[in-house]
Every structure is written in structure tokens, then in C-alpha cells.
Design a protein around this motif. Sequence first.
Motif, mmCIF file in Angstrom:
data_model
loop_
_atom_site.group_PDB
_atom_site.id
_atom_site.type_symbol
_atom_site.label_atom_id
_atom_site.label_comp_id
_atom_site.label_asym_id
_atom_site.label_seq_id
_atom_site.Cartn_x
_atom_site.Cartn_y
_atom_site.Cartn_z
ATOM 1 N N TYR A 348 0.790 -1.229 0.000
ATOM 2 C CA TYR A 348 0.000 0.000 0.000
ATOM 3 C C TYR A 348 0.825 1.283 0.000
ATOM 4 N N GLY A 349 2.133 1.160 0.202
ATOM 5 C CA GLY A 349 2.982 2.356 0.183
ATOM 6 C C GLY A 349 2.749 3.295 1.352
ATOM 7 N N VAL A 350 2.193 2.784 2.445
ATOM 8 C CA VAL A 350 2.053 3.618 3.646
ATOM 9 C C VAL A 350 2.948 3.055 4.751
ATOM 10 N N GLN A 351 3.339 3.950 5.663
ATOM 11 C CA GLN A 351 4.180 3.543 6.793
ATOM 12 C C GLN A 351 3.259 3.315 7.990
ATOM 13 N N PRO A 352 2.931 2.052 8.303
ATOM 14 C CA PRO A 352 1.970 1.830 9.386
ATOM 15 C C PRO A 352 2.575 2.129 10.756
ATOM 16 N N ARG A 353 1.728 2.594 11.681
ATOM 17 C CA ARG A 353 2.202 2.843 13.041
ATOM 18 C C ARG A 353 1.402 1.973 14.012
ATOM 19 N N PRO A 354 2.113 1.407 14.994
ATOM 20 C CA PRO A 354 1.417 0.630 16.008
ATOM 21 C C PRO A 354 0.635 1.564 16.920
ATOM 22 N N CYS A 355 -0.536 1.140 17.361
ATOM 23 C CA CYS A 355 -1.320 2.004 18.239
ATOM 24 C C CYS A 355 -2.223 1.187 19.154
ATOM 25 N N GLY A 356 -2.849 1.900 20.080
ATOM 26 C CA GLY A 356 -3.793 1.262 20.992
ATOM 27 C C GLY A 356 -5.185 1.796 20.742
ATOM 28 N N ILE A 357 -6.202 1.024 21.117
ATOM 29 C CA ILE A 357 -7.585 1.470 20.924
ATOM 30 C C ILE A 357 -8.390 1.286 22.207
ATOM 31 N N GLY A 358 -9.568 1.888 22.231
ATOM 32 C CA GLY A 358 -10.439 1.778 23.397
ATOM 33 C C GLY A 358 -11.309 0.537 23.366
ATOM 34 N N GLY A 359 -11.551 0.021 22.185
ATOM 35 C CA GLY A 359 -12.395 -1.163 22.062
ATOM 36 C C GLY A 359 -11.634 -2.412 22.438
ATOM 37 N N GLN A 360 -12.337 -3.533 22.519
ATOM 38 C CA GLN A 360 -11.623 -4.784 22.761
ATOM 39 C C GLN A 360 -11.882 -5.742 21.618
ATOM 40 N N THR A 361 -10.828 -6.421 21.192
ATOM 41 C CA THR A 361 -10.932 -7.349 20.066
ATOM 42 C C THR A 361 -10.549 -8.757 20.522
ATOM 43 N N VAL A 362 -10.661 -9.704 19.603
ATOM 44 C CA VAL A 362 -10.285 -11.082 19.927
ATOM 45 C C VAL A 362 -8.802 -11.205 20.268
ATOM 46 N N ALA A 363 -8.003 -10.217 19.855
ATOM 47 C CA ALA A 363 -6.565 -10.274 20.146
ATOM 48 C C ALA A 363 -6.322 -10.369 21.651
ATOM 49 N N THR A 364 -7.258 -9.809 22.444
ATOM 50 C CA THR A 364 -7.146 -9.882 23.902
ATOM 51 C C THR A 364 -6.993 -11.327 24.385
ATOM 52 N N PHE A 365 -7.721 -12.269 23.765
ATOM 53 C CA PHE A 365 -7.647 -13.670 24.200
ATOM 54 C C PHE A 365 -6.238 -14.231 24.004
ATOM 55 N N PHE A 366 -5.606 -13.865 22.895
ATOM 56 C CA PHE A 366 -4.226 -14.319 22.664
ATOM 57 C C PHE A 366 -3.277 -13.637 23.641
ATOM 58 N N ARG A 367 -3.455 -12.321 23.802
ATOM 59 C CA ARG A 367 -2.539 -11.561 24.669
ATOM 60 C C ARG A 367 -2.627 -12.034 26.109
#
Length: 407
Positions: A348-367
Motif C-alpha cells: 500500500y505504500g504507507v508507513q503503518p504505526r502501532p497504536c492502541g484502541i479503546g475497544g476490545q478485540t479477539v486479540a485480547t484472548f491471545f494476549r
Amino acid sequence: MGFPEVVKRIEDLRDDSVQFLSRICSIPALGPENAGIGEMAKYIVVKDEVLKLKPDEIIELPAPDNRVPDGVRPNLLAIFNGRDRSRTLWILSHVDVVPVGELRLWDADPFQPHVEGGYLYGRGVEDNGQALAASVFAVRAVRETAEFAVNVGLALVSDEENGSLFGLDYVLRTRPDLFGPHDLILAPDAGSKDGDVIEISEKHLYHVKFTVSGKQGHASRPDKCLNTLRVASHMIVAIDEALHRRFPDTDTFFSPPESTFEPTKKDSNVQNVNTIPGEDVFYFDCRVLPQIDLADVLAEMNSTAKSVAERFGAQIRIEEFLRSESPHGTPADSPVVIELAQAIQEIYGVQPRPCGIGGQTVATFFRKKGLAAAVWEKIEGWAHAPNERILVDNLVGNTKVFARLMI
Ligand SMILES: [Zn+2]
């Protein structure tokens, strides 16, 4: 054969991937909480497509649930062996969808997906169909033209929209051995329009219920009553101000950067205007920066609410309604984040940045299990909305990003 051949194959498969996504999104997959019969009918079509790719290993983990006619909520893990078998790139997507909501707000039948002006419309095409189709077609394109560098695992789960108890949570409880610390885990279930945000951390989620008790009576005799709507109103303002004063910390890594404390739900009280209410119930939805202890938030609520209650002579009961503390975020320098950022930049030619969000996703179960998981998608942001849609270009582009991680 290298990546250019894979890209070419993905582009050739553009119409096939749109057709597949349209077909699966024509089958509603609603959980019993939403008066649905579950995911099985849609799951069978998805599984059929995955089986055509000839996975090296197929693991089905149906979660028993007697509320649905099939008695189970299906979950599928399909593994494709790579040159390096020591780690697996997992791409997890969910089969279930949310209800259509107000049908009159839709311009067309939500369960008859159609393409118009470069978009595919239909319930579930973005959440989470785009990711599901992209992962399946990334595997297909690589399978047909190249070789997997690492093992690739497609995880297709149920029940994401209602808490994942019969989905990812069940999978992790029954087969925790499937996911290892060296695996790259991607859950493409949230993202941004430019595809430049990789979510690696989430705020604590905290719902608190307040019940104010006073004395009900005729509205013409407030001298004989204790009006709980008045007490609750003062209390909401006082709690709102106290929390923002006590927890002003910001962390620009998150958007928004501060903790949020929102009064949201208010249970109905009296039916008629000329009665002073004697009980009022309201709730706060709090999204709290991970470095803040939720016990301190509750203590602040308690002391503020008590002082307002005492001032008016009312009773107050405070209960934790939902408390979901976020685990440690995924480190920004973990392999999944770095490799994903490279792939996004290349496609995509963009420089992605890591960030945090207020919502909760399924990633929480792995983390919570100490596993590094990243959440990323390039999406238009129509999840749960009427006229849900995706840009077909994003479906194709995201397929390329996933494929890039595979070879
Ligand atoms: Zn979703």
C-alpha cells in the motif's frame, strides 16, 4: 516462482473472491443472543472452499451449544505446511455477523450482496467477511503459484460478536497447544481507511452500574418524597468531573489518548410525568488506560457517589457490571508487527504505526495467554452499520498483504 506471480494470481482471482464473499454473506450467521440459528450453514460453505485448498491438517472444534438447532457452534483450523515448520502464521477471522438493525435504513436486501461502484454491499462483507475471504484467497494464490515459507493457519471461528465463549475462547481452552510463542498471529477485525494502523494494545473495559434509592410519590408533594432522578443527575455530573480530574493521564499511543468515562445507559423509571421517581439506575462505560488500576477508578466512583447520596439523604448501590482488564499489549518490535508493517508498506505504500484502541478485540484472548497478536485491516469502516460495504480494491489489496506474509 516469486511474489509477482502470486500478485498476478490474486488479481486474476478478483472476481472469484468477490463471488465467494457474496455467496457466504448471503447466508445469515447470527448467534442465539440475536435470535439466530448459529453459523453452521455459512460455515459449511466456508469449509468447502478451504477443503479445496487441500490443507495438510484440518482441526474442527465444534463448541456444544444447545441453544442452536445443530447443537454446536463450529470452529475450523486449517493448517498448510511451510518450508519452515517451526512457526505458524495464523490469520483468524469470524464467521458470525451482527443483525441488520433497522431494515428500512438499508437500500437493498442485506443478505443479497451486490456490487456497485467498486463496492460490495451486504451484512458481514466487512465484519468479518473481507478478512475471511482475503485469507482464503491468499492461501489459494500462494498454493497455486509458490510455496509457503512458514506454516499458514486459517482460523475460522464462531461467536465473536457475543463474547467468543463458543469461538476463540473455546478453541484456546480446548487446544491451547495449537498456538506457540513464535507464531505470528493476525486478527484482521479492525483497522483504518488508509491501512496505516496496527493495533497492538487495548484499554481496560469497565462497566459500572449505579442504583439510587429514594422515595417515590406525587409530583406535587416533593416535600414528602426523595427524587432519585435529581440525585442521579447530580451524581452523574459529580462522578464525571471527579474521574476526569483524578485520571487526567494521556498516552498518545492510544486514540483517543485519554481514559474515557461515559455515562451511557439509564434504566427507565416511572411511567408517568406526575410521579417523582424513588429509584434510578444508570451506568458508566469506562475505557481506561492500561497503566491505571481499576480499583482506583472504583474507589473514586464510590467516594464521589457516597458524598452526593449523603448530601441528599439517598441510598446508593454501586456494582461492577463488566470488568475486562486488558493484558499487556503486543510489543511493537514483535515479529508479527514488523513483518506485517513491511508487507503493508510494500503493498500500500504507507508507513503503518502501532497504536492502541479503546475497544476490545479477539486479540485480547491471545494476549492474555502471553501470545503476540496484531490487529490490522484496510477497511472503509462500515462494520455493524446499515448498507455495510467494502471496497473491492481493499479485498484484493489485503489478500496481497496476507500472501506477502506467507512466502
Ligand atoms: Zn468483527
